[in-house]
Design a protein around this motif. Structure first.
Motif, PDB file in Angstrom:
ATOM      1  N   ASP A  12     -23.220 121.247 -11.951  1.00  0.00           N
ATOM      2  CA  ASP A  12     -23.377 120.775 -10.584  1.00  0.00           C
ATOM      3  C   ASP A  12     -23.423 119.248 -10.539  1.00  0.00           C
ATOM      4  OD1 ASP A  12     -23.611 121.316  -7.872  1.00  0.00           O
ATOM      5  OD2 ASP A  12     -25.800 121.203  -7.921  1.00  0.00           O
ATOM      6  N   LEU A  39     -18.250 124.907  -9.936  1.00  0.00           N
ATOM      7  CA  LEU A  39     -19.337 124.029  -9.495  1.00  0.00           C
ATOM      8  C   LEU A  39     -18.948 122.548  -9.393  1.00  0.00           C
ATOM      9  CD1 LEU A  39     -22.477 125.647 -11.168  1.00  0.00           C
ATOM     10  CD2 LEU A  39     -21.892 125.572  -8.750  1.00  0.00           C
ATOM     11  N   HIS A  74     -17.320 125.506  -0.267  1.00  0.00           N
ATOM     12  CA  HIS A  74     -18.222 125.758  -1.384  1.00  0.00           C
ATOM     13  C   HIS A  74     -17.628 125.518  -2.768  1.00  0.00           C
ATOM     14  CE1 HIS A  74     -21.035 127.185   1.485  1.00  0.00           C
ATOM     15  NE2 HIS A  74     -20.210 128.116   1.897  1.00  0.00           N
ATOM     16  N   ARG A 114     -22.539 123.668   3.477  1.00  0.00           N
ATOM     17  CA  ARG A 114     -22.398 123.539   2.032  1.00  0.00           C
ATOM     18  C   ARG A 114     -23.723 123.129   1.393  1.00  0.00           C
ATOM     19  NH1 ARG A 114     -17.991 121.981  -1.676  1.00  0.00           N
ATOM     20  NH2 ARG A 114     -18.855 120.817  -3.415  1.00  0.00           N
ATOM     21  N   ARG A 153     -25.810 125.654  -1.130  1.00  0.00           N
ATOM     22  CA  ARG A 153     -25.640 125.470  -2.566  1.00  0.00           C
ATOM     23  C   ARG A 153     -26.933 125.781  -3.325  1.00  0.00           C
ATOM     24  NH1 ARG A 153     -21.623 122.427  -6.499  1.00  0.00           N
ATOM     25  NH2 ARG A 153     -20.244 123.467  -5.082  1.00  0.00           N
ATOM     26  N   ASN A 182     -17.421 130.651  -1.280  1.00  0.00           N
ATOM     27  CA  ASN A 182     -18.734 131.297  -1.294  1.00  0.00           C
ATOM     28  C   ASN A 182     -18.653 132.626  -2.031  1.00  0.00           C
ATOM     29  OD1 ASN A 182     -17.179 132.353   1.003  1.00  0.00           O
ATOM     30  ND2 ASN A 182     -19.014 133.554   1.427  1.00  0.00           N
ATOM     31  N   MET A 186     -18.745 131.839  -5.689  1.00  0.00           N
ATOM     32  CA  MET A 186     -20.121 131.460  -6.015  1.00  0.00           C
ATOM     33  C   MET A 186     -20.975 132.699  -6.242  1.00  0.00           C
ATOM     34  SD  MET A 186     -20.912 128.101  -5.827  1.00  0.00           S
ATOM     35  CE  MET A 186     -20.060 126.597  -5.379  1.00  0.00           C
TER      36      MET A 186
END
Lengths: 216, 475
Positions: A113, A148, A204, B193, B197, B228, B231
């Motif tokens: 990240d 990420l 995202h 976002r 996160r 998403n 993720m």
């Protein structure tokens, strides 16, 4: 739990009373009259791939094999990448000078990240749709490393580009059937159209996707 | 106009639609959105010279799957297990929710992240988890918007299609504690976002639906745009996916058909930004525990109806919603179901029974546009008419239905059509009796119990001279 299984299967079989017991799945013919092979390898195919990837607001650049290391270094410098995530099996000659390298020997989510970007290869490109496909094969690493970091720099060789989706699905079959590898299809950077159907890049996943096509 | 999941009490599309039609902001938002997406879809579909061949292959693959659904589900179960996943079967919503809740509780999770999934909406999973003290966070931007607003979805692909940017800005400022915010879509997306996160990185369990699951290899597929999905499918150590039993497809190669049909039909793109495919668990890469829940919840009933069965071809692309003149004007809430639009009008009453959603098969002009755009060739008008017949039969079976004015009138019409003399006399009587009602060339309103007929349409008056009378003058 097996009670539910038996009950559902019983209901399905009862619902399919009209299907003769002798009928085999193969008896229902599927005419696959759609295209299985598109444009052959060549400059035109590469051009179409480059165009379609760019239409998704990804940055596309064509480079020669000899010019690749310089192009990678340039891209990283332009983006101000200081900490670059790479899969452990990245070709050593791709590694740009002047950046802190984070080889993925099991980096934590926090480390990923906080990185500036990731550099990988890929399995395939699909010209018709402008899609890049990762199959956890050579120079690609785990799924999370291309997810990420906010910037994904991806290298594709011209011989990895096919025209149509069926050609790509065909080439991926061994990775799925034998190795059960996870597969990710990427068409441009993360995007949403949820607000008044306006396309917004970057929700995202990585907000920037840059593709280097190694051509000859 | 709030609802969760599928209707459990009788609802009337007619009443809900009247309320929706009165909302001018909604009609503006809907009109703009559906026209935009229709044009995009038409343009990318037009690019493919083999579109019709793909549609036909998609339909045939689904037909093969559904006629041998039991075999393919057993094959899928074995393949997922062989790849290190666990498989569960759920007869109904309650059972599915129980399975998921138990998995979540076993891992001590208080918060889970979710990929947008109609199937979990259908079973009311979020409410079931909440009852067990677990909050389910929607991570798709539109799903987040309606979750924060405490509303329900109005479109199967863009659930917040009924809201414009100003409304979303106001909502985010109120619920996410942001003080300065423009109404630019990019600024709104950036807020989401940041908000999400942290949740992606900390949630121990993710929950998703499935677009497809390949029986041959045990591969599950989720198609999305925002990342998403990736993720949720990658970060948390535990993944639970819930799929309707009709989502199975036979072989790996069948994906090549649906990966072309779905994105072009739904978002009007050549390909959606992200597609994730996983086969069980991969050591060291992604979730290390994978649970697949196979959900019936009325689907086996749909299967049993040989005309209705094709409804299960649906790949949830929403092309039929976007093209539908009725949906375009009423929006999705009027359908009172997670499945709105033409597909909802045939799927919902089949899943819950015509006694609970009997008005939905009438929520259509039968214009057939939905059939033309359907990528898997579901003959929606055919199923609509079939469902209307089921609604009528159900009504006739009750004592009250026997005295329903429409039923009585239809019985009278039937007798009349059987006797030519009776028919002609009725025409003569109608010609005499209709004069106070005729306005120009039409009868816009009929009083009394049959007024419902003219609430939505004009009647043609009986002509001054009928065909039979004209024919007699020729002889």
């Amino acid at each position: 739990m097996s009670m539910a299984r038996n009950e559902i299967l019983r209901r399905i079989r009862a619902g399919l009373r009209d299907v003769p017991a002798s009928e085999q799945p193969g008896d229902i013919s599927i005419a696959r009259a759609y295209r299985h092979a598109g444009m052959p390898a060549g400059p035109e195919l590469i051009e179409r791939f480059a165009e379609r990837v760019a239409e998704y607001k990804a940055t596309v650049q064509r480079v020669s094999a000899a010019g690749l290391p310089a192009a990678i270094a340039d891209a990283c410098a332009r983006r101000g990448v200081r900490r670059l995530v790479v899969p452990t099996d990245l070709p050593p000659e791709w590694v740009p000078a002047g950046v802190e390298l984070l080889p993925d020997t099991g980096l934590s989510h926090a480390q990923l990240d906080q990185s500036d970007g990731v550099l990988t290869g890929c399995a395939l490109g699909v010209a018709q749709t402008g899609t890049i496909i990762l199959d956890a094969g050579a120079a690609q690493g785990r799924r999370v490393i291309t997810l990420l970091p906010d910037y994904h720099l991806c290298v594709i060789r011209a011989d990895q580009i096919v025209d149509l989706v069926p050609e790509a699905v065909d080439r991926l079959a061994p990775a799925v059937r034998a190795a059960r590898r996870p597969i990710t299809l990427i068409s441009g950077p993360s995007a949403t159209s949820d607000i008044e159907l306006n396309r917004v890049e970057g929700v995202h996943g990585p907000r920037t996707l840059e593709v280097l096509i190694v051509d000859g | 106009m709030k609802h969760t999941g599928l209707p459990t009490t009788p609802i009337s599309f007619y009443e809900s639609a009247k309320l929706a039609l009165a909302d001018t902001q909604l009609r503006r938002n809907m009109g703009k959105a559906t026209q935009t997406i229709r044009a995009k879809r038409a343009s990318v579909v037009g690019e493919l010279p083999d579109w019709e061949a793909l549609r036909e292959a998609g339909r045939a693959i689904k037909q093969r799957t559904l006629r041998h659904l039991d075999d393919y589900l057993i094959q899928l179960e074995a393949a997922v297990q062989a790849a290190g996943g666990q498989v569960y079967w759920a007869r109904d919503a309650h059972e599915a929710n129980q399975i998921v809740t138990q998995i979540v509780q076993r891992h001590g999770a208080r918060e889970v992240v979710k990929v947008k999934s109609l199937t979990t909406d259908e079973i009311g999973l979020n409410a079931a988890l909440a009852a067990a003290g677990v909050s389910a966070v929607e991570t798709d931007l539109a799903e987040l918007i309606i979750q924060l607003a405490g509303e329900s979805s109005s479109h199967i692909l863009v659930p917040a299609i009924h809201k414009n940017r100003a409304e979303i800005r106001e909502l985010f400022m109120r619920t996410l504690g942001v003080s300065e915010l423009s109404d630019e879509p990019s600024a709104l997306a950036a807020v989401a976002r940041t908000h999400l996160r942290r949740k992606f990185l900390s949630a121990p369990v993710a929950i998703s639906g499935a677009n497809f699951a390949v029986a041959e290899t045990g591969t599950v597929c989720v198609v999305e745009s925002e990342g998403n999905g990736r993720m949720c499918l990658t970060l948390p150590p535990v993944l639970v996916s819930i799929m309707g039993i009709e989502k199975v497809i036979p072989s790996w190669h069948d994906l090549e058909v649906f990966l072309q049909l779905l994105p072009r039909s739904s978002t009007g793109e050549r390909m959606n930004p992200y597609t994730s495919l996983w086969t069980g668990v991969t050591p060291g890469d992604g979730p290390q525990e994978f649970h697949l829940v196979l959900l019936d919840n009325g689907r086996s009933n749909v299967l049993a109806d040989t005309i209705g069965r094709q409804t299960l071809n649906c790949i949830r692309c929403s092309a039929c919603l976007n093209i539908c003149p009725v949906y375009e004007r009423t929006g999705g809430h009027a359908y009172n179901s997670v499945y709105p639009g033409p597909i909802g009008a045939i799927l919902t009453p089949q899943l819950v029974g015509v006694d609970k959603a009997g008005s939905l098969p009438y929520a259509s002009s039968l214009c057939g546009a939905c059939y033309d755009v359907c990528p898997v060739k579901i003959n929606i008008p055919e199923v609509l008419v079939h469902m209307r017949a089921r609604v009528v039969r159900k009504k006739q079976a009750s004592l009250l239905g026997q005295f329903d004015p429409e039923h009585v009138a239809m019985q009278g019409l039937q007798r009349m059509f059987e006797h030519p003399a009776l028919y002609e006399r009725a025409q003569q009587l109608a010609r005499l009796g209709q004069w106070p009602l005729v306005r120009g060339d039409a009868i816009p309103f009929v009083p009394g119990p049959l007024g419902g007929w003219t609430a939505m349409r004009d009647l043609f008056p009986v002509a001054d001279q009928t065909f039979r009378e004209w024919w007699r003058t020729r002889r």
